[in-house]
Design a protein around this motif. Sequence first.
Motif, PDB file in Angstrom:
ATOM      1  N   GLU A   1      52.027  25.025   2.863  1.00 43.43           N
ATOM      2  CA  GLU A   1      51.989  26.166   3.767  1.00 43.43           C
ATOM      3  C   GLU A   1      53.279  26.233   4.589  1.00 43.43           C
ATOM      4  OE1 GLU A   1      49.532  27.105   7.763  1.00 43.43           O
ATOM      5  OE2 GLU A   1      48.328  26.550   6.016  1.00 43.43           O
ATOM      6  N   LYS A   2      53.836  27.439   4.711  1.00 40.87           N
ATOM      7  CA  LYS A   2      55.087  27.626   5.430  1.00 40.87           C
ATOM      8  C   LYS A   2      54.779  27.780   6.925  1.00 40.87           C
ATOM      9  CE  LYS A   2      59.252  30.405   5.406  1.00 40.87           C
ATOM     10  NZ  LYS A   2      59.943  31.526   4.812  1.00 40.87           N
ATOM     11  N   THR A   3      55.278  26.852   7.732  1.00 37.88           N
ATOM     12  CA  THR A   3      54.990  26.878   9.168  1.00 37.88           C
ATOM     13  C   THR A   3      56.234  27.081  10.018  1.00 37.88           C
ATOM     14  OG1 THR A   3      55.189  24.483   9.247  1.00 37.88           O
ATOM     15  CG2 THR A   3      52.974  25.390   8.930  1.00 37.88           C
ATOM     16  N   TYR A   4      57.413  26.994   9.422  1.00 39.46           N
ATOM     17  CA  TYR A   4      58.652  27.107  10.190  1.00 39.46           C
ATOM     18  C   TYR A   4      59.136  28.556  10.164  1.00 39.46           C
ATOM     19  CZ  TYR A   4      63.553  26.509  11.441  1.00 39.46           C
ATOM     20  OH  TYR A   4      64.776  26.610  12.034  1.00 39.46           O
TER      21      TYR A   4
ATOM     22  N   TYR B   1      62.247  30.626  10.821  1.00 37.82           N
ATOM     23  CA  TYR B   1      63.689  30.492  11.061  1.00 37.82           C
ATOM     24  C   TYR B   1      64.232  31.652  11.904  1.00 37.82           C
ATOM     25  CZ  TYR B   1      64.581  33.995   7.465  1.00 37.82           C
ATOM     26  OH  TYR B   1      64.631  35.152   6.737  1.00 37.82           O
ATOM     27  N   ARG B   2      63.567  32.798  11.886  1.00 32.08           N
ATOM     28  CA  ARG B   2      64.069  33.946  12.651  1.00 32.08           C
ATOM     29  C   ARG B   2      64.038  33.667  14.159  1.00 32.08           C
ATOM     30  NH1 ARG B   2      61.112  36.609   8.546  1.00 32.08           N
ATOM     31  NH2 ARG B   2      62.508  37.730   7.130  1.00 32.08           N
ATOM     32  N   ALA B   3      62.941  33.054  14.648  1.00 35.68           N
ATOM     33  CA  ALA B   3      62.835  32.723  16.069  1.00 35.68           C
ATOM     34  C   ALA B   3      63.891  31.692  16.452  1.00 35.68           C
ATOM     35  CB  ALA B   3      61.441  32.195  16.382  1.00 35.68           C
ATOM     36  N   ASP B   4      64.127  30.747  15.596  1.00 35.80           N
ATOM     37  CA  ASP B   4      65.151  29.735  15.859  1.00 35.80           C
ATOM     38  C   ASP B   4      66.541  30.351  15.841  1.00 35.80           C
ATOM     39  OD1 ASP B   4      64.882  27.157  16.632  1.00 35.80           O
ATOM     40  OD2 ASP B   4      65.169  26.278  14.655  1.00 35.80           O
ATOM     41  N   ALA B   5      66.792  31.243  14.918  1.00 31.15           N
ATOM     42  CA  ALA B   5      68.102  31.892  14.826  1.00 31.15           C
ATOM     43  C   ALA B   5      68.379  32.708  16.087  1.00 31.15           C
ATOM     44  CB  ALA B   5      68.168  32.776  13.587  1.00 31.15           C
ATOM     45  N   GLU B   6      67.362  33.358  16.623  1.00 31.77           N
ATOM     46  CA  GLU B   6      67.525  34.143  17.853  1.00 31.77           C
ATOM     47  C   GLU B   6      67.857  33.235  19.036  1.00 31.77           C
ATOM     48  OE1 GLU B   6      67.801  37.493  20.186  1.00 31.77           O
ATOM     49  OE2 GLU B   6      67.670  37.331  18.009  1.00 31.77           O
ATOM     50  N   ALA B   7      67.217  32.089  19.145  1.00 34.57           N
ATOM     51  CA  ALA B   7      67.485  31.148  20.238  1.00 34.57           C
ATOM     52  C   ALA B   7      68.905  30.604  20.134  1.00 34.57           C
ATOM     53  CB  ALA B   7      66.475  30.011  20.205  1.00 34.57           C
ATOM     54  N   ILE B   8      69.363  30.308  18.938  1.00 35.99           N
ATOM     55  CA  ILE B   8      70.736  29.808  18.746  1.00 35.99           C
ATOM     56  C   ILE B   8      71.740  30.900  19.096  1.00 35.99           C
ATOM     57  CG2 ILE B   8      72.374  29.048  16.969  1.00 35.99           C
ATOM     58  CD1 ILE B   8      69.992  27.594  15.641  1.00 35.99           C
ATOM     59  N   ARG B   9      71.456  32.155  18.730  1.00 31.99           N
ATOM     60  CA  ARG B   9      72.365  33.255  19.049  1.00 31.99           C
ATOM     61  C   ARG B   9      72.497  33.438  20.555  1.00 31.99           C
ATOM     62  NH1 ARG B   9      72.521  38.400  20.388  1.00 31.99           N
ATOM     63  NH2 ARG B   9      70.276  38.637  20.568  1.00 31.99           N
ATOM     64  N   LEU B  10      71.374  33.352  21.275  1.00 31.45           N
ATOM     65  CA  LEU B  10      71.410  33.484  22.733  1.00 31.45           C
ATOM     66  C   LEU B  10      72.173  32.328  23.383  1.00 31.45           C
ATOM     67  CD1 LEU B  10      67.793  34.729  23.424  1.00 31.45           C
ATOM     68  CD2 LEU B  10      69.905  36.036  23.657  1.00 31.45           C
ATOM     69  N   ALA B  11      72.009  31.124  22.862  1.00 31.52           N
ATOM     70  CA  ALA B  11      72.726  29.973  23.406  1.00 31.52           C
ATOM     71  C   ALA B  11      74.227  30.117  23.196  1.00 31.52           C
ATOM     72  CB  ALA B  11      72.209  28.690  22.769  1.00 31.52           C
ATOM     73  N   ARG B  12      74.637  30.653  22.052  1.00 29.98           N
ATOM     74  CA  ARG B  12      76.068  30.840  21.777  1.00 29.98           C
ATOM     75  C   ARG B  12      76.668  31.909  22.677  1.00 29.98           C
ATOM     76  NH1 ARG B  12      75.669  30.637  15.327  1.00 29.98           N
ATOM     77  NH2 ARG B  12      75.788  28.384  15.101  1.00 29.98           N
ATOM     78  N   MET B  13      75.879  32.941  22.965  1.00 30.62           N
ATOM     79  CA  MET B  13      76.390  34.020  23.826  1.00 30.62           C
ATOM     80  C   MET B  13      76.622  33.517  25.251  1.00 30.62           C
ATOM     81  SD  MET B  13      74.239  37.320  22.485  1.00 30.62           S
ATOM     82  CE  MET B  13      74.469  38.186  24.006  1.00 30.62           C
ATOM     83  N   THR B  14      75.746  32.679  25.765  1.00 32.93           N
ATOM     84  CA  THR B  14      75.905  32.178  27.128  1.00 32.93           C
ATOM     85  C   THR B  14      76.958  31.107  27.230  1.00 32.93           C
ATOM     86  OG1 THR B  14      74.143  30.578  26.793  1.00 32.93           O
ATOM     87  CG2 THR B  14      73.523  32.706  27.731  1.00 32.93           C
ATOM     88  N   MET B  15      77.251  30.446  26.122  1.00 29.14           N
ATOM     89  CA  MET B  15      78.235  29.363  26.126  1.00 29.14           C
ATOM     90  C   MET B  15      79.629  29.931  25.962  1.00 29.14           C
ATOM     91  SD  MET B  15      78.347  25.959  26.062  1.00 29.14           S
ATOM     92  CE  MET B  15      76.846  25.358  25.375  1.00 29.14           C
TER      93      MET B  15
END
Length: 188
Positions: A164-167, A169-183
């Motif tokens: 069963e697929k539980t991960y 990746y879209r939610a994780d990709a969004e969090a990484i994008r926001l972290a890069r923008m603030t950094m």
Amino acid sequence: RPGVHVAAEPCGAAGIAAACSEQRRFFPKLAKMKDRIRTWKIRPGDQVFINSGKMKGSSGEVLMTDFQRNMLKVKGLNLRKVKNMEGKVSMIEKKIHYSNCALVDPVSGKPTRIGLTFTEQGDAIRIAHRSGHVLPWPDDPKGLQELAERPEGPKDTSPEKALEKTYDYRADAEAIRLARMTMSKYNR
């Protein structure tokens, strides 16, 4: 005495080699990759004849094979005395090199060389050079058969649940994008 240096531990190349051989005293060396046998024609459960060494002329059943050392154990042969923790002495089988053994032909009862032939499905078939008959592969050891026939327990994970697929990746990709923008280079 002054001027005499006594080392507490072995030093130098000779000392390291001696220390390594002391640790390896009870185990035969591993065979080099180029010296390992690629296609083993002997398996546990086979009857083999010992054609050289101290046990020359005797035969027995193969108990185990050691692919990394090109050796095998034969039931009741090459016995050594071993003391256990209580001081009792027992006899155990030591390993014999693969090249010192030959399979016993079931038709003639004599040692024979073995050839491998492959079927259209890719299965290997052993053929005795002495008689030309097919030698069947021995059955799997009891331990492997028991593992294959184990019933499913209450704590076993079903294959459907494991796949069963539980991960997400879209939610994780969004969090990484926001972290890069603030950094930036100023707030690292």
